[in-house]
Design an enzyme around this catalytic site. Structure first.
Site, PDB file in Angstrom:
ATOM      1  N   HIS A  27      38.951  45.895  30.729  1.00 57.18           N
ATOM      2  CA  HIS A  27      39.386  45.038  31.841  1.00 57.18           C
ATOM      3  C   HIS A  27      38.591  45.365  33.098  1.00 57.18           C
ATOM      4  O   HIS A  27      38.041  46.460  33.246  1.00 57.18           O
ATOM      5  CB  HIS A  27      40.889  45.204  32.105  1.00 57.18           C
ATOM      6  CG  HIS A  27      41.268  46.516  32.726  1.00 57.18           C
ATOM      7  ND1 HIS A  27      41.304  46.718  34.081  1.00 57.18           N
ATOM      8  CD2 HIS A  27      41.638  47.703  32.162  1.00 57.18           C
ATOM      9  CE1 HIS A  27      41.674  47.961  34.335  1.00 57.18           C
ATOM     10  NE2 HIS A  27      41.882  48.582  33.181  1.00 57.18           N
ATOM     11  N   CYS A  28      38.530  44.372  33.993  1.00 54.72           N
ATOM     12  CA  CYS A  28      37.955  44.592  35.323  1.00 54.72           C
ATOM     13  C   CYS A  28      39.094  44.419  36.323  1.00 54.72           C
ATOM     14  O   CYS A  28      40.254  44.627  35.984  1.00 54.72           O
ATOM     15  CB  CYS A  28      36.810  43.621  35.578  1.00 54.72           C
ATOM     16  SG  CYS A  28      37.285  41.876  35.506  1.00 54.72           S
ATOM     17  N   ALA A  29      38.783  44.044  37.538  1.00 55.36           N
ATOM     18  CA  ALA A  29      39.818  43.983  38.575  1.00 55.36           C
ATOM     19  C   ALA A  29      40.868  42.916  38.294  1.00 55.36           C
ATOM     20  O   ALA A  29      42.044  43.094  38.609  1.00 55.36           O
ATOM     21  CB  ALA A  29      39.176  43.727  39.935  1.00 55.36           C
TER      22      ALA A  29
END
Length: 458
Positions: A27-29
Site C-alpha cells: 500500500h501507499c498513502a
C-alpha cells in the site's frame, strides 16, 4: 472497527478472485496495491460497492483500490493477516517495471528518479514565496544580510540540481548513490565556467582541443540524468569484472574518471542541445497567446493523470524553475485539479445515495488538497459526465491563469496548499484564488446542472 475492517478485507479478497489470485499486497498513502495472477477474475463492480472503497482500477499488473489515508493501512494489515503475501512497494515496483510498453516503462523510470527529489524543490519554492511575502510587507525593516541568508535557502537545491538527479539516477539504475552524488557535484564544480554566466554572455566556455566547449551544468536536468544512467551501468559492468581485492579502489576511480570525461566532452554538449530543443518545443505550447495554452493544459492534464504517466511533467517543471525561478505550468494544472474537486463536490451534494455521498465529499476535499485520484476514479470517471465537466472547468481556470501569466515560485503542491507558492505578490495570490474559484465553480455548476443525477446509478 477492527471487525468491520476484517469483513472489508475478506470481501475484497473474494471480489478480486480469492486468495489464490493475489500474488502480494502492498500500500501507499491512499491505495491498496494488489499484484494479481489473472485480472479477468476481478469483479471490479463488486469491489467498488464494498464499504470504504472510493474507487478501483487496474494498471500495469497492479489492481489498485483507493481507500484513503489511514484506512488503507488497516485494511492492508487485515489482508495480510488473512494470509495474503506482503510485499514492499519497491518489490512491487520492480515487478511492475517489467510490464507495459517501452514508453510506459520509460515514463515510470522518469517518475522513479524525479519524485524523490521533489520535496526539496517544494521547500525551495515555499522559501521563495515566503521571501517575497516578507520583502513586500516589511521592505524597510529587514536585518542586514537577510537576502543573502534567503539565497542560501532558495538557491542551493538548484545550484546542485545535477548532484540530486545523478544521485537518484544511480539509485534507480543500480549504482552506488554516493558515486552519483560526486559525479553530479563534478558537473557543477566552481572550477568550471558557470552555466548561467555563460548563458548571459558574462563568461566564455573553456575550449578543449580548440573546439570542444566545456561549461558547468548548473540547472541542467537531462545531461545529469543521462550521466547518472550511463554511470550506474558502467559501475555495475566494472564491478562484475574487477577482482574483489581491487574493487574498492578501482571501481569508483574508473567510474568517475570515465564518466566525468564523457559527461564534459560528449554527453553534456549533446544532451544540453537536446534539452534546449525539448524545452523550446514545450515553451511554444506554454506561450500560446490569448490563453490558449491554459485551455489546452488546464483542460487535458487530468486525462494524462488517468494514464499514470503525468510524472514526466516533473522534468519540465524542474527545468522551468532552474531557468528563471518561476513555474507557469503549476497554475494551469492546478485549475484541472481544482475542477475535478468541484465536480465531485457537486455529485456529493446532489446525490441522495448515502454511499456515494460518503465517497464524493471526502474525495472532493482530497482534490482541493491536490490529490485527485479518489475524485477521478471513485466518482467522476465512474459516471463519466462529471469528469468531462471537470475537464471543462479545468480549461476555464487554465484559460484565466494563462491570460494573466500566473506563475508559481515552486512545484508539486496545488489548489489550497499551492497558495504558498504565490505569496511573493498580493496580485499573484489573488489571481491564484480566482483561478481555483473559476475552475472549481465552473465544474461544480456544469456537473450540478448537466453532469449528474441519481438515475445514473442504475
Amino acid at each position: 472497527m477492527a471487525e468491520e475492517n476484517r469483513r472489508i478485507a475478506e470481501e475484497l479478497i473474494e471480489a478480486v478472485g480469492g486468495e489464490d489470485n493475489i500474488l502480494s499486497a502492498a500500500h501507499c498513502a491512499t491505495r491498496l496495491r494488489l499484484m494479481v495472477r489473472d485480472k479477468e477474475k476481478i469483479d471490479q463492480e463488486r469491489v467498488e460497492e464494498i464499504d470504504k472503497v472510493k474507487g478501483a482500477f487496474y494498471n500495469s499488473g497492479q489492481f489498485q483500490v483507493i481507500l484513503g489515508t489511514g484506512t488503507v493501512n488497516k485494511i492492508h494489515h487485515e489482508i495480510v493477516e488473512l494470509g495474503v503475501s506482503e510485499s514492499s512497494k519497491s518489490e512491487q515496483k520492480e515487478e511492475t517495471s517489467k510490464q507495459g510498453n517501452a514508453i510506459q516503462r520509460l515514463l515510470r523510470t522518469f517518475g522513479d528518479i524525479f519524485v524523490p527529489i521533489i520535496p526539496v524543490l517544494v521547500a525551495t519554492g515555499l522559501f521563495m514565496g515566503l521571501r517575497g511575502l516578507i520583502t513586500n510587507v516589511y521592505p524597510d525593516a529587514l536585518p542586514d544580510n537577510f537576502l543573502l541568508y534567503t539565497q542560501v535557502l532558495t538557491d542551493t537545491a538548484f545550484a546542485f540540481l545535477p548532484a540530486l538527479i545523478a544521485w537518484s539516477a544511480f539509485r534507480v539504475f543500480g549504482g552506488s548513490p554516493v558515486i552519483g552524488i560526486v559525479l553530479g557535484l563534478m558537473l557543477v564544480n566552481p572550477a568550471l565556467p558557470n552555466a548561467y554566466d555563460v548563458g548571459s554572455g558574462d563568461v566564455d566556455p573553456l575550449l578543449f582541443f580548440g573546439f570542444i566547449p566545456v561549461i558547468g551544468y548548473q540547472g541542467s536536468v537531462l545531461p545529469a540524468f543521462i550521466a547518472g544512467f550511463v554511470g550506474a551501468k558502467l559501475e555495475k559492468w566494472l564491478r562484475a569484472r574487477i577482482p574483489e581485492a581491487l574493487d574498492l579502489i578501482l571501481t569508483p576511480f574508473l567510474t568517475l574518471l570515465i564518466m566525468i570525461t564523457a559527461a564534459l566532452f560528449v554527453l553534456g554538449p549533446i544532451f544540453s542541445a537536446v534539452e534546449a530543443a525539448i524545452m523550446a518545443g514545450a515553451t511554444v505550447v506554454l506561450e500560446l497567446p490569448f490563453g490558449i495554452s491554459g485551455l489546452i493544459i488546464g483542460g487535458l492534464h487530468q486525462v494524462i493523470v488517468i494514464t499514470g504517466v503525468h510524472h514526466i511533467f516533473n522534468l519540465f517543471e524542474i527545468q522551468l524553475l532552474a531557468d528563471n525561478g518561476l513555474n507557469p505550468f503549476n497554475a494551469l494544472i492546478t485549475a484541472g485539479i481544482a475542477a475535478q474537486g468541484g465536480a465531485a463536490l457537486a455529485v456529493g451534494l446532489k446525490t441522495k445515495a448515502k454511499k456515494l455521498k460518503a465517497i464524493a465529499l471526502p474525495s472532493s476535499l482530497s482534490a482541493f488538497l491536490g490529490i485527485t485520484e479518489p475524485a477521478i476514479f471513485g466518482v467522476n470517471l465512474r459516471y463519466g459526465k462529471p469528469f468531462v465537466m471537470g475537464l471543462i472547468g479545468g480549461a476555464a481556470g487554465g484559460f484565466f491563469a494563462a491570460l494573466f501569466n500566473l506563475q508559481a515560485t515552486g512545484m508539486a503542491i496545488t489548489v489550497i496548499p499551492g497558495f504558498l507558492l504565490y505569496l511573493d505578490t498580493v496580485t499573484g495570490a489573488l489571481l491564484y484564488a480566482l483561478t481555483n474559484v473559476i475552475a472549481a465553480g465552473t465544474a461544480f455548476l456544469l456537473t450540478w446542472m448537466f453532469g449528474y443525477n441519481d438515475e445514473m446509478q442504475k
